[in-house]
Design a protein around this motif. Structure first.
Motif, PDB file in Angstrom:
ATOM      1  N   THR A 197       0.197  -1.266   4.588  1.00 62.54           N
ATOM      2  CA  THR A 197      -0.418  -2.581   4.716  1.00 62.54           C
ATOM      3  C   THR A 197       0.301  -3.613   3.865  1.00 62.54           C
ATOM      4  OG1 THR A 197      -2.560  -1.540   5.106  1.00 62.54           O
ATOM      5  CG2 THR A 197      -2.586  -3.855   4.502  1.00 62.54           C
ATOM      6  N   LEU A 198       0.675  -3.225   2.641  1.00 61.79           N
ATOM      7  CA  LEU A 198       1.405  -4.139   1.767  1.00 61.79           C
ATOM      8  C   LEU A 198       2.713  -4.589   2.392  1.00 61.79           C
ATOM      9  CD1 LEU A 198       0.961  -2.474  -1.742  1.00 61.79           C
ATOM     10  CD2 LEU A 198      -0.041  -4.615  -0.977  1.00 61.79           C
ATOM     11  N   LYS A 199       3.372  -3.665   3.082  1.00 65.93           N
ATOM     12  CA  LYS A 199       4.630  -3.983   3.738  1.00 65.93           C
ATOM     13  C   LYS A 199       4.414  -5.030   4.823  1.00 65.93           C
ATOM     14  CE  LYS A 199       8.741  -1.699   5.568  1.00 65.93           C
ATOM     15  NZ  LYS A 199       9.356  -0.400   5.928  1.00 65.93           N
TER      16      LYS A 199
ATOM     17  N   LYS B 270       1.605  -2.156  -9.523  1.00 63.71           N
ATOM     18  CA  LYS B 270       0.715  -3.298  -9.762  1.00 63.71           C
ATOM     19  C   LYS B 270      -0.126  -3.647  -8.533  1.00 63.71           C
ATOM     20  CE  LYS B 270       3.877  -7.087  -8.544  1.00 63.71           C
ATOM     21  NZ  LYS B 270       4.449  -8.371  -9.006  1.00 63.71           N
ATOM     22  N   TYR B 271       0.346  -3.231  -7.355  1.00 60.86           N
ATOM     23  CA  TYR B 271      -0.377  -3.545  -6.121  1.00 60.86           C
ATOM     24  C   TYR B 271      -1.483  -2.552  -5.797  1.00 60.86           C
ATOM     25  CZ  TYR B 271       3.472  -6.773  -5.180  1.00 60.86           C
ATOM     26  OH  TYR B 271       4.394  -7.786  -5.258  1.00 60.86           O
TER      27      TYR B 271
ATOM     28  N   PHE C 271      -8.535  -9.462  -2.204  1.00 62.95           N
ATOM     29  CA  PHE C 271      -7.936  -8.134  -2.311  1.00 62.95           C
ATOM     30  C   PHE C 271      -6.888  -7.960  -1.225  1.00 62.95           C
ATOM     31  CE2 PHE C 271     -12.267  -7.176  -4.080  1.00 62.95           C
ATOM     32  CZ  PHE C 271     -11.840  -7.010  -5.382  1.00 62.95           C
ATOM     33  N   TYR C 272      -5.835  -7.224  -1.537  1.00 65.66           N
ATOM     34  CA  TYR C 272      -4.755  -7.054  -0.569  1.00 65.66           C
ATOM     35  C   TYR C 272      -5.173  -6.249   0.648  1.00 65.66           C
ATOM     36  CZ  TYR C 272      -0.768  -9.249  -2.836  1.00 65.66           C
ATOM     37  OH  TYR C 272       0.102 -10.172  -3.342  1.00 65.66           O
ATOM     38  N   SER C 273      -5.858  -5.134   0.433  1.00 66.46           N
ATOM     39  CA  SER C 273      -6.243  -4.308   1.584  1.00 66.46           C
ATOM     40  C   SER C 273      -7.529  -3.565   1.292  1.00 66.46           C
ATOM     41  CB  SER C 273      -5.129  -3.310   1.927  1.00 66.46           C
ATOM     42  OG  SER C 273      -5.174  -2.204   1.041  1.00 66.46           O
TER      43      SER C 273
END
Length: 235
Positions: free
Chosen positions: A227-229, A143-144, A156-158
């Motif tokens: 990056t999510l981590k 989903k990410y 946006f996440y990254s």
């Protein structure tokens, strides 16, 4: 500087359409700059923040980067994206070059066209299966990695998630390459047939480019995951 001030800076940066990873980098710089202006000029937060916005104005102008983004992005995002993607592209080129060298060795060690066809298909099959294995072992973060997936629906996440789909392009191309025999490269090097030169170059360099795209997609995926981590504490 209190939390309310920090929230205002973050909201301003979200409004400027910065991905979260870049936003957090810029946020610290902007907060420090606002604080320095406040102290040096002995003015309020609002006045210092307004002055800082004017200093950063050129960085938030919208520009195009058609190589990777279909929509306009801020200038500062383009600068950071180009620097980071160039690193990934260099790595992708290097690994694809190694694969090309292996391909040439396989031609040299093949005793027949049929043997080389097996080698050719096997080598390219690795690049066909690799993206699937990456997705299979990282199914929990599916989903990410959506192109439009946003942090709290706002940012946006990254910078990397915009190009996760590039693996699909590379994989589709690899599926077509695996179905080929790769005979023209073999014929050129083993029979010295100049008539097959053009087809041989296509046979050698089309897989090279497709493999480079696949590698770029995989490296891009892992950069997004990394990056999510780092951003997990903000999610």
């Amino acid at each position: 500087m209190n939390q309310e001030h920090l929230d205002r800076i973050r909201d301003y940066l979200i409004f400027q359409k910065l991905p979260l990873d870049i936003l957090l980098e810029v946020e610290d710089h902007m907060a420090s700059q606002v604080l320095n202006i406040q102290k040096s000029e002995n003015i309020s937060f609002d006045e210092a923040f307004l002055k800082t916005q004017k200093l950063w104005e050129s960085e938030f102008k919208m520009t195009t980067y058609s190589a990777f983004y279909s929509e306009k992005i801020p200038v500062i995002v383009k600068k950071i994206v180009k620097a980071r993607y160039n690193k990934i592209l260099k790595k992708s080129f290097f690994y694809a070059l190694i694969s090309l060298a292996i391909n040439l060795l396989l031609i040299y060690f093949s005793n027949s066209q049929e043997m080389y066809t097996d080698f050719f298909r096997g080598q390219n099959l690795v690049f066909l299966l690799a993206p699937g294995l990456v997705w299979a072992f990282n199914y929990k973060i599916r989903k990410y990695v959506k192109k439009d997936f946003k942090y709290k629906g706002r940012s946006f996440y990254s910078i990397y998630q915009q190009n996760i789909g590039i693996m699909v392009v590379g994989t589709t191309t690899m599926a077509q390459i695996v179905a080929k025999e790769g005979k023209y490269a073999y014929l050129l090097f083993k029979t010295n047939n100049p008539e097959s030169l053009l087809f041989a170059l296509v046979t050698l360099f089309l897989p090279f480019i497709a493999q480079m795209v696949v590698i770029f997609g995989i490296l891009n995926f892992f950069e997004h995951k990394k990056t999510l981590k780092k951003l997990s504490e903000f999610a």
